[in-house]
Design a protein around this motif. Structure first.
Motif, PDB file in Angstrom:
ATOM      1  N   LYS A   1       1.453   5.536   2.338  1.00  0.00           N
ATOM      2  CA  LYS A   1       2.383   4.400   2.296  1.00  0.00           C
ATOM      3  C   LYS A   1       2.133   3.525   1.068  1.00  0.00           C
ATOM      4  CE  LYS A   1       1.032   2.849   6.349  1.00  0.00           C
ATOM      5  NZ  LYS A   1       0.044   3.897   6.672  1.00  0.00           N
ATOM      6  N   SER A   2       0.887   3.124   0.902  1.00  0.00           N
ATOM      7  CA  SER A   2       0.576   2.237  -0.235  1.00  0.00           C
ATOM      8  C   SER A   2       0.843   2.951  -1.558  1.00  0.00           C
ATOM      9  CB  SER A   2      -0.890   1.797  -0.170  1.00  0.00           C
ATOM     10  OG  SER A   2      -1.110   1.045   1.003  1.00  0.00           O
ATOM     11  N   SER A   3       0.572   4.259  -1.582  1.00  0.00           N
ATOM     12  CA  SER A   3       0.833   5.019  -2.807  1.00  0.00           C
ATOM     13  C   SER A   3       2.308   5.003  -3.147  1.00  0.00           C
ATOM     14  CB  SER A   3       0.345   6.456  -2.632  1.00  0.00           C
ATOM     15  OG  SER A   3      -1.036   6.455  -2.311  1.00  0.00           O
TER      16      SER A   3
ATOM     17  N   PHE B   1       0.602  -7.303  -1.530  1.00  0.00           N
ATOM     18  CA  PHE B   1      -0.310  -6.167  -1.562  1.00  0.00           C
ATOM     19  C   PHE B   1      -1.108  -6.105  -0.271  1.00  0.00           C
ATOM     20  CE2 PHE B   1       0.346  -7.714  -5.881  1.00  0.00           C
ATOM     21  CZ  PHE B   1       0.833  -6.575  -6.491  1.00  0.00           C
ATOM     22  N   GLN B   2      -1.487  -4.879   0.085  1.00  0.00           N
ATOM     23  CA  GLN B   2      -2.247  -4.707   1.323  1.00  0.00           C
ATOM     24  C   GLN B   2      -3.552  -5.503   1.262  1.00  0.00           C
ATOM     25  OE1 GLN B   2      -2.897  -0.589   2.318  1.00  0.00           O
ATOM     26  NE2 GLN B   2      -3.380  -1.066   4.442  1.00  0.00           N
ATOM     27  N   ASP B   3      -4.168  -5.536   0.074  1.00  0.00           N
ATOM     28  CA  ASP B   3      -5.418  -6.292  -0.069  1.00  0.00           C
ATOM     29  C   ASP B   3      -5.165  -7.644  -0.744  1.00  0.00           C
ATOM     30  OD1 ASP B   3      -4.667  -5.190  -2.450  1.00  0.00           O
ATOM     31  OD2 ASP B   3      -6.604  -4.280  -2.923  1.00  0.00           O
TER      32      ASP B   3
ATOM     33  N   ALA C   1       6.413  -5.166   0.891  1.00  0.00           N
ATOM     34  CA  ALA C   1       5.286  -5.764   1.609  1.00  0.00           C
ATOM     35  C   ALA C   1       4.474  -4.656   2.269  1.00  0.00           C
ATOM     36  CB  ALA C   1       5.791  -6.762   2.646  1.00  0.00           C
ATOM     37  N   ASP C   2       3.183  -4.642   1.945  1.00  0.00           N
ATOM     38  CA  ASP C   2       2.282  -3.614   2.477  1.00  0.00           C
ATOM     39  C   ASP C   2       1.469  -4.245   3.607  1.00  0.00           C
ATOM     40  OD1 ASP C   2       0.901  -1.290   2.798  1.00  0.00           O
ATOM     41  OD2 ASP C   2       0.264  -1.122   0.697  1.00  0.00           O
ATOM     42  N   GLU C   3       1.806  -3.900   4.828  1.00  0.00           N
ATOM     43  CA  GLU C   3       1.141  -4.456   6.009  1.00  0.00           C
ATOM     44  C   GLU C   3       1.132  -5.988   6.012  1.00  0.00           C
ATOM     45  OE1 GLU C   3       0.128  -2.912   8.543  1.00  0.00           O
ATOM     46  OE2 GLU C   3      -0.069  -0.828   7.873  1.00  0.00           O
TER      47      GLU C   3
END
Ligand SMILES: Nc1ncnc2c1ncn2[C@@H]1O[C@H](COP(=O)(O)OP(=O)(O)OP(=O)(O)O)[C@@H](O)[C@H]1O
Ligand SMILES: [Mg+2]
Lengths: 222, 289
Positions: A41-43, A85-87, A161-163
């Motif tokens: 997903k993030s990729s 970002f997820q992070d 939006a990642d998570e």
């Protein structure tokens, strides 16, 4: 707005983490991107927010073939995209309000406008009392909301939006979802990667499901 | 306050990095060297220029000791190109020689007769034919137009200026490569923040500008200190040399323009650092997406 054709992505000499991914996102659409951890997903999102180019296949963004975009055009395209970002990727030495202001500052927007706008958005995500705080002093959910405020401050046409609801309680998750719905009503195209299947089920928006690097299902037609 | 950090150095907060402070020390040492080299060369050139100007239009006629100078004086005064003729009497010659030979040793010394000659402004005089004319009156008469030793001194001053220019250029290149090296290290250290700035839409120039600003601040702090140190050494050397009686000629003072040229060194160092940092970032960012 977004077209992926037979897209493949590998990191270095590793295996392809995305294979033959093809889909299309209409302007003003709202999609969820789901899949197990490590599904890619993030990729996939990193191709969308122009952090990478695909190893093969074609990615079209705003009508442009990404592989033909020259370096000088990237900032202009990226300013039309907002990313959570997820992070989070907050800058730890900058205050919350300066982190949120970043996308406007790099464009050279008038400084008074920048601060007012950033403060307003932070109040809206419930962080009006934390304008001067540094990110390391915030909880995960607070950081997430700072990241969301930063992603939307530039009024992007495409919001990725990642998570975005991964670290917040249900009440805030619902509130954030309403924010995304509102932005979508105003015309923003939205892609949200999430593990939260409940969130997906409760929503009327279609789902893109990644399974081991391939897009296996395109459920709930838009 | 939060805004302060931003305004000082931009989002990368490069001014906080202690890792690159050595740049100030290196640039300072280089500016010190450049200031010394350029200062000494300028002082030498200034003196050469002043001496050349003061000897312009003057000749010295030397007659063998004991010769009668009356005929020579008459011949000189008859020359249309000559404005003034002034014999230097024995007492003045002794006074000129005393510091070299000791006052007591002069009494019996055969001291050549000297005549100062001042030419009219812009007038031309063939020195060799004048010398021939005077030698016919007093065998052994010599006309000195100071060209030989002044020419040597001018050549020395010119050579010193060339060497100093080479030193300044070499020092500038050394400073530029130090800044480039430090900037590459800084880019690697701040890679994540740089990536983020890119992803939120920053142009390469925006990022390069922050590195250039940080390099400029460090280089200016170092170069200003180094150049001040160099200037202090030059001033000290001058005051020591001019108070000492043992030197053949006093170490020359620097003129106002020379000090302006020296003040340009820290400014040039600052500009070199800015350009080097900016160019390094632009070149290196071109390699990442
Ligand atoms: N920078 C990277 N370098 C090498 N491999 C990577 C990199 N990022 C991700 N991968 C690999 O790519 C695959 C997909 O990772 P990705 O982060 O896209 O999954 P994901 O679906 O976002 O997972 P999660 O739900 O846990 O966030 C994984 O096998 C991961 O190990
Ligand atoms: Mg992920």
């Amino acid at each position: 707005m977004v077209i992926f054709q037979q897209v493949g992505l590998r990191y270095g000499l590793g295996p392809e983490v995305l294979r033959d991914v093809s889909f299309e996102l209409a302007p003003g659409s709202f999609h969820f991107l789901t899949g197990a951890s490590g599904a890619g997903k993030s990729s996939l999102l990193s191709l969308l927010y122009l952090a990478r180019v695909p190893s093969r296949g074609m990615v079209h963004l705003f009508g442009r073939d990404v592989s033909r975009v020259v370096r000088a055009e990237l900032p202009g395209l990226r300013r039309r995209i907002g990313t959570v970002f997820q992070d989070f990727r907050l800058l730890d030495h900058l205050s919350v309000v300066d982190n949120v202001a970043l996308p406007l500052r790099v464009q050279g927007t008038d400084e008074r406008q920048v601060r007012d706008h950033a403060a307003e958005l932070l109040a809206w995500v419930g962080l009006g009392d934390h304008l001067g705080a540094l990110p390391p002093t915030l909880s995960g959910g607070q950081k997430q909301r700072v990241a969301i405020a930063r992603a939307i401050i530039g009024r992007p046409q495409l919001l990725i939006a990642d998570e975005p609801t991964g670290n917040v309680d249900d009440r805030i998750a619902i509130r954030l979802m309403r924010l995304f719905e509102e932005l979508n009503r105003l015309g923003t195209t939205i892609v949200i990667a999430t593990h939260n299947l409940q969130l997906v089920r409760e929503s009327r928006h279609p789902e893109l499901r990644l399974d081991g690097g391939t897009l296996s299902r395109h459920a709930k037609a838009a | 306050m939060t805004g302060f950090g931003f305004r000082l150095g931009g989002e990368l907060a490069l001014e906080r990095d202690r890792e690159r402070r050595w740049i100030a020390a290196v640039v300072g040492a280089l500016a010190f060297l450049a200031t010394l080299a350029l200062g000494l060369a300028l002082a030498l050139a200034g003196t050469a220029g002043r001496w050349q100007a003061s000897f312009q239009g003057t000749l010295t006629v030397e007659l063998p000791a004991g010769a009668d100078n009356a005929a020579v004086l008459r011949a000189l005064r008859a020359e249309p190109a000559i404005l003034r003729v002034e014999p230097i009497d024995r007492r003045r010659s002794e006074a000129l020689l005393a510091p070299w030979l000791g006052a007591g040793n002069l009494a019996d010394l055969p001291i050549p007769g000297l005549i100062d000659v001042k030419l009219r402004d812009g007038a031309y005089l063939d020195v060799r034919s004048l010398e021939a004319k005077l030698a016919a009156l007093v065998p052994g008469a010599v006309v000195d137009d100071h060209a030989r030793w002044l020419g040597g001194f001018l050549a020395l001053a010119r050579a010193a200026l060339i060497v100093a220019s080479i030193v300044v250029v070499a020092v500038g290149l050394a400073a530029a490569s130090c800044v480039a090296f430090a900037t590459r290290a800084g880019l690697a250290m701040h890679r994540e923040a740089v990536d983020l700035l890119h992803l939120v839409g920053a142009e390469d120039g925006y990022i390069a500008g922050q590195f250039a600003g940080a390099a400029m601040r460090l280089a200016f702090a170092g170069a200003a200190t180094g150049a001040l140190g160099g200037a202090a050494v030059l001033a000290l050397a001058h005051s020591i040399a001019s108070s000492s009686a043992t030197l053949a000629f006093p170490l020359p003072a620097l003129g106002a323009l020379d000090w302006v040229a020296l003040a340009a060194i820290p400014l040039a160092a600052t500009a070199v650092a800015a350009v080097a940092a900016y160019a390094t970032v632009m070149r290196n960012l071109g390699r990442i997406l």
